[in-house]
Design an enzyme around this catalytic site. Sequence first.
Site, PDB file in Angstrom:
ATOM      1  N   HIS A   1      11.426 -23.535   8.881  1.00  0.00           N
ATOM      2  CA  HIS A   1      10.459 -24.251   9.730  1.00  0.00           C
ATOM      3  C   HIS A   1       9.022 -24.173   9.211  1.00  0.00           C
ATOM      4  CE1 HIS A   1      13.132 -24.071  13.615  1.00  0.00           C
ATOM      5  NE2 HIS A   1      13.825 -24.363  12.529  1.00  0.00           N
TER       6      HIS A   1
ATOM      7  N   ASP B   1       0.875  -1.166   0.000  1.00  0.00           N
ATOM      8  CA  ASP B   1       0.000   0.000   0.000  1.00  0.00           C
ATOM      9  C   ASP B   1       0.918   1.224   0.000  1.00  0.00           C
ATOM     10  OD1 ASP B   1       0.922   0.300   2.598  1.00  0.00           O
ATOM     11  OD2 ASP B   1      -1.058   0.365   3.539  1.00  0.00           O
TER      12      ASP B   1
ATOM     13  N   CYS C   1       3.272  -3.012   3.981  1.00  0.00           N
ATOM     14  CA  CYS C   1       2.400  -1.888   4.324  1.00  0.00           C
ATOM     15  C   CYS C   1       3.141  -1.105   5.403  1.00  0.00           C
ATOM     16  CB  CYS C   1       0.991  -2.326   4.734  1.00  0.00           C
ATOM     17  SG  CYS C   1       0.867  -3.253   6.278  1.00  0.00           S
TER      18      CYS C   1
ATOM     19  N   THR D   1       3.050  -1.097   8.708  1.00  0.00           N
ATOM     20  CA  THR D   1       3.562  -1.968   9.769  1.00  0.00           C
ATOM     21  C   THR D   1       3.862  -3.380   9.280  1.00  0.00           C
ATOM     22  OG1 THR D   1       1.313  -2.648  10.284  1.00  0.00           O
ATOM     23  CG2 THR D   1       2.207  -0.782  11.551  1.00  0.00           C
TER      24      THR D   1
HETATM   25  C1  RB5 Z   1      -1.873   2.908   6.467  1.00  0.00           C
HETATM   26  O1  RB5 Z   1      -1.922   4.131   7.113  1.00  0.00           O
HETATM   27  C2  RB5 Z   1      -1.547   1.803   7.461  1.00  0.00           C
HETATM   28  O2  RB5 Z   1      -2.627   1.587   8.305  1.00  0.00           O
HETATM   29  C3  RB5 Z   1      -1.165   0.530   6.740  1.00  0.00           C
HETATM   30  O3  RB5 Z   1      -0.084   0.777   5.906  1.00  0.00           O
HETATM   31  C4  RB5 Z   1      -0.747  -0.648   7.596  1.00  0.00           C
HETATM   32  O4  RB5 Z   1       0.196  -0.292   8.554  1.00  0.00           O
HETATM   33  C5  RB5 Z   1      -1.848  -1.455   8.165  1.00  0.00           C
HETATM   34  O5  RB5 Z   1      -1.636  -2.469   8.852  1.00  0.00           O
END
Ligand code: RB5
Length: 142
Positions: A97, A7, A64, A66
Amino acid sequence: MIAIGSDHGGWELKQEIMAHLKERGLAYWDFGTYTSDSCDYPVYGKAVAQAVASGEYEFGILICGTGIGISITANKVPGIRAALCGDCFSAEATRAHNDANILALGGRVTGAGLALKIVDTFLDTPFSGDERHVRRISMIEG
Ligand code: RB5
């Protein structure tokens, strides 16, 4: 062949990873997103997971902000074992694993230098094939 997707939160790190894969001579296909504009991570998590589950792609890489939302999404697709890794030990262990077929990374968490080492470790580590690991993996689904 590697399927890659992100994303907006993982877009910048994805550019670095794609350049690195190209440098290593590894073929990949970018499933988007193609700009840094805000978008919805499940779209890209699903697209890459379905591409890997179909057997057309050997591995997937998902990023993404996180790495959490996109890995949760990918793991809903049958046959997918997506592992969110922030260190090389985990990347090696999840291949050996868990026979993980998708690596997830947090673009706002893991710096590019470490992320590229994690990518290399993940791609270069084979599944051990040990009976206990085969048994445990078969217990995940079914
Ligand atoms: C986007 O702001 C963020 O929520 C997304 O990239 C991700 O971290 C979601 O888990």
